[in-house]
Design a protein around this motif. Structure first.
Motif, PDB file in Angstrom:
ATOM      1  N   HIS A   1       8.892  -4.001  -4.411  1.00 42.72           N
ATOM      2  CA  HIS A   1       7.482  -4.108  -4.789  1.00 42.72           C
ATOM      3  C   HIS A   1       7.198  -3.592  -6.190  1.00 42.72           C
ATOM      4  O   HIS A   1       6.255  -4.044  -6.840  1.00 42.72           O
ATOM      5  CB  HIS A   1       6.606  -3.353  -3.783  1.00 42.72           C
ATOM      6  CG  HIS A   1       6.378  -4.102  -2.511  1.00 42.72           C
ATOM      7  ND1 HIS A   1       5.200  -4.756  -2.218  1.00 42.72           N
ATOM      8  CD2 HIS A   1       7.198  -4.328  -1.454  1.00 42.72           C
ATOM      9  CE1 HIS A   1       5.296  -5.336  -1.038  1.00 42.72           C
ATOM     10  NE2 HIS A   1       6.505  -5.094  -0.546  1.00 42.72           N
ATOM     11  N   VAL A   2       8.008  -2.634  -6.662  1.00 44.23           N
ATOM     12  CA  VAL A   2       7.724  -1.996  -7.956  1.00 44.23           C
ATOM     13  C   VAL A   2       8.689  -2.460  -9.041  1.00 44.23           C
ATOM     14  O   VAL A   2       8.339  -2.512 -10.223  1.00 44.23           O
ATOM     15  CB  VAL A   2       7.745  -0.462  -7.811  1.00 44.23           C
ATOM     16  CG1 VAL A   2       7.494   0.223  -9.143  1.00 44.23           C
ATOM     17  CG2 VAL A   2       6.703  -0.010  -6.784  1.00 44.23           C
TER      18      VAL A   2
ATOM     19  N   PHE B   1       7.721   5.145   5.408  1.00 44.57           N
ATOM     20  CA  PHE B   1       8.961   4.375   5.430  1.00 44.57           C
ATOM     21  C   PHE B   1       9.900   4.929   6.499  1.00 44.57           C
ATOM     22  O   PHE B   1       9.898   6.127   6.784  1.00 44.57           O
ATOM     23  CB  PHE B   1       9.622   4.405   4.054  1.00 44.57           C
ATOM     24  CG  PHE B   1       8.816   3.695   3.008  1.00 44.57           C
ATOM     25  CD1 PHE B   1       8.863   2.319   2.886  1.00 44.57           C
ATOM     26  CD2 PHE B   1       7.973   4.405   2.157  1.00 44.57           C
ATOM     27  CE1 PHE B   1       8.094   1.651   1.944  1.00 44.57           C
ATOM     28  CE2 PHE B   1       7.204   3.756   1.195  1.00 44.57           C
ATOM     29  CZ  PHE B   1       7.267   2.375   1.100  1.00 44.57           C
ATOM     30  N   ALA B   2      10.709   4.055   7.086  1.00 43.56           N
ATOM     31  CA  ALA B   2      11.514   4.425   8.243  1.00 43.56           C
ATOM     32  C   ALA B   2      12.613   5.417   7.899  1.00 43.56           C
ATOM     33  O   ALA B   2      12.918   6.314   8.686  1.00 43.56           O
ATOM     34  CB  ALA B   2      12.129   3.170   8.870  1.00 43.56           C
TER      35      ALA B   2
ATOM     36  N   ALA C   1       0.834  -1.207   0.000  1.00 50.57           N
ATOM     37  CA  ALA C   1       0.000   0.000   0.000  1.00 50.57           C
ATOM     38  C   ALA C   1       0.866   1.254   0.000  1.00 50.57           C
ATOM     39  O   ALA C   1       0.625   2.203  -0.762  1.00 50.57           O
ATOM     40  CB  ALA C   1      -0.924  -0.011   1.216  1.00 50.57           C
ATOM     41  N   ARG C   2       1.891   1.263   0.831  1.00 50.77           N
ATOM     42  CA  ARG C   2       2.769   2.433   0.894  1.00 50.77           C
ATOM     43  C   ARG C   2       3.515   2.633  -0.419  1.00 50.77           C
ATOM     44  O   ARG C   2       3.680   3.772  -0.888  1.00 50.77           O
ATOM     45  CB  ARG C   2       3.755   2.275   2.050  1.00 50.77           C
ATOM     46  CG  ARG C   2       3.124   2.479   3.419  1.00 50.77           C
ATOM     47  CD  ARG C   2       4.069   2.115   4.552  1.00 50.77           C
ATOM     48  NE  ARG C   2       3.562   2.607   5.837  1.00 50.77           N
ATOM     49  CZ  ARG C   2       4.035   2.218   7.011  1.00 50.77           C
ATOM     50  NH1 ARG C   2       5.021   1.316   7.072  1.00 50.77           N
ATOM     51  NH2 ARG C   2       3.535   2.707   8.130  1.00 50.77           N
ATOM     52  N   ALA C   3       3.984   1.548  -1.022  1.00 54.53           N
ATOM     53  CA  ALA C   3       4.715   1.662  -2.284  1.00 54.53           C
ATOM     54  C   ALA C   3       3.820   2.197  -3.394  1.00 54.53           C
ATOM     55  O   ALA C   3       4.239   3.017  -4.215  1.00 54.53           O
ATOM     56  CB  ALA C   3       5.302   0.311  -2.674  1.00 54.53           C
ATOM     57  N   ARG C   4       2.568   1.742  -3.439  1.00 56.65           N
ATOM     58  CA  ARG C   4       1.648   2.224  -4.476  1.00 56.65           C
ATOM     59  C   ARG C   4       1.324   3.703  -4.281  1.00 56.65           C
ATOM     60  O   ARG C   4       1.216   4.452  -5.253  1.00 56.65           O
ATOM     61  CB  ARG C   4       0.377   1.376  -4.475  1.00 56.65           C
ATOM     62  CG  ARG C   4       0.593   0.012  -5.102  1.00 56.65           C
ATOM     63  CD  ARG C   4      -0.632  -0.881  -5.031  1.00 56.65           C
ATOM     64  NE  ARG C   4      -0.380  -2.099  -5.799  1.00 56.65           N
ATOM     65  CZ  ARG C   4      -0.970  -2.414  -6.944  1.00 56.65           C
ATOM     66  NH1 ARG C   4      -1.878  -1.618  -7.467  1.00 56.65           N
ATOM     67  NH2 ARG C   4      -0.660  -3.534  -7.582  1.00 56.65           N
ATOM     68  N   LEU C   5       1.163   4.114  -3.031  1.00 59.15           N
ATOM     69  CA  LEU C   5       0.913   5.532  -2.793  1.00 59.15           C
ATOM     70  C   LEU C   5       2.141   6.366  -3.156  1.00 59.15           C
ATOM     71  O   LEU C   5       2.021   7.437  -3.753  1.00 59.15           O
ATOM     72  CB  LEU C   5       0.535   5.758  -1.332  1.00 59.15           C
ATOM     73  CG  LEU C   5       0.191   7.199  -0.963  1.00 59.15           C
ATOM     74  CD1 LEU C   5      -0.981   7.718  -1.783  1.00 59.15           C
ATOM     75  CD2 LEU C   5      -0.110   7.310   0.530  1.00 59.15           C
TER      76      LEU C   5
END
Length: 344
Positions: free
Chosen positions: A318-319, A305-306, A280-284
């Motif tokens: 992820h991408v 992300f940290a 979800a974070r990667a897509r956003l």
């Protein structure tokens, strides 16, 4: 001090100066979405505020966090549902950008936080009084924006009680009174010591007040994935506030399940909480990279992300590309190609 947090602070002050009828130094920054700003320009903006209005004006302008609406940092900070959570997000921002200075919590109790703005271990240069005042202003403005009620701030240490200055949101001191109170504190090095008090309510931390920012949370970004309904529910929850700490326990509570029950249900579909949160974070982040000119570090922080290496590693996993290469390959021609719009 050339990180994206500093750039956001400069944008805020410049826009607030204009809204107040003051004259910021050139170059004009309205519309600037870059990640970096030279320290010399930052200091020139602060000097312009002091020259035209004084320390009290600097504090008031820094509270205008509404003027950062649309910035990833604005969304990340104002996703907090309580003042302690806001402080946790601020401290994560400091760690993310490897800030020279930090705000430490020296004491806490329900409805009370004692804070100290100081240099990180190993850093010799202490925060300037103006830097501490600007950070305090942002925290006060953000607290008001998320609905903290009855906020009162005492500046100065308890040992110097006779010199302490009390500020209350919505009850500003007179224009002549506040600078007269703040100047001695700046001279005595007391500007970085704050005690915050506010009204505690039973619902504090339960229902965050969504800030009016654009673009609105893109909670649909994982809908096309062949996931079970539970996974989509969790993904939409993450996308609503990606900067929150989406631990397994927090997700289980949101889903109304025991921790083991949640993990078992996801495992049956070949998924895990970590995979859903990161996807979800990667897509956003991908959406921000294509549709906004914000810098890579700023986007990584806002998406939860940290730190920058964590963002690059997980986004690539992820991408299939690093954030920089993804932007270069797919961003519209009108968007920046390297995420480094800078004032030079």
């Amino acid at each position: 001090m050339q990180d994206f947090a500093s750039a956001a602070m400069v944008r805020l002050l410049v826009r607030a100066m204009r809204a107040q009828g003051l004259d910021p130094p050139p170059p004009g920054l309205d519309g600037l979405q870059g990640s970096h700003v030279p320290l010399a320009y930052k200091r020139s903006v602060v000097e312009a505020v002091l020259h035209q209005g004084g320390l009290g004006t600097l504090l008031q302008l820094a509270q205008r966090v509404d003027l950062l609406a649309g910035d990833p940092v604005h969304r990340a900070l104002l996703g907090a549902s309580s003042l302690p959570e806001l402080m946790a997000r601020w401290q994560r921002l400091e760690r993310y950008v490897h800030s020279r200075h930090q705000v430490s919590i020296t004491a806490s109790a329900p409805g009370t936080l004692a804070l100290h703005h100081h240099a990180r271990p190993g850093v010799l240069e202490k925060p300037l009084p103006t830097e501490s005042l600007a950070v305090l202003g942002v925290l006060m403005g953000a607290s008001q924006a998320i609905g903290v009620r009855g906020l009162q701030v005492d500046l100065g240490t308890s040992e110097a009680a006779s010199q302490r200055v009390s500020l209350r949101i919505g009850v500003p001191a007179t224009p002549a009174e506040l600078p007269a109170q703040l100047a001695p504190m700046a001279a005595e090095g007391q500007m970085g010591h704050w005690t915050l008090r506010w009204e505690v309510h039973t619902d504090e931390g339960k229902a965050p007040i969504a800030p009016a920012v654009e673009p609105q949370p893109a909670t649909h970004l994982c809908d096309a994935l062949p996931w079970p309904p539970l996974a989509h529910q969790l993904a939409r929850h993450v996308l609503h506030d990606p900067a929150a700490q989406h631990t397994v326990d927090a997700l289980a509570e949101h889903a109304g399940l025991a921790r083991r029950s949640l993990q078992r249900a996801l495992t049956e579909g070949g998924l895990s909480c970590r995979h859903i949160v990161t996807e979800a974070r990667a897509r956003l982040a991908a959406q921000w990279l294509l549709d906004s000119p914000h810098g890579l570090a700023e986007i990584g922080f806002a998406c939860g992300f940290a730190d920058q290496p964590h963002f690059t590693r997980e986004f690539s996993r992820h991408v299939g590309l690093t954030p920089a290469r993804y932007r270069q390959a797919f961003a519209r021609s009108s968007a920046p190609r390297d995420g480094s719009l800078q004032i030079r």
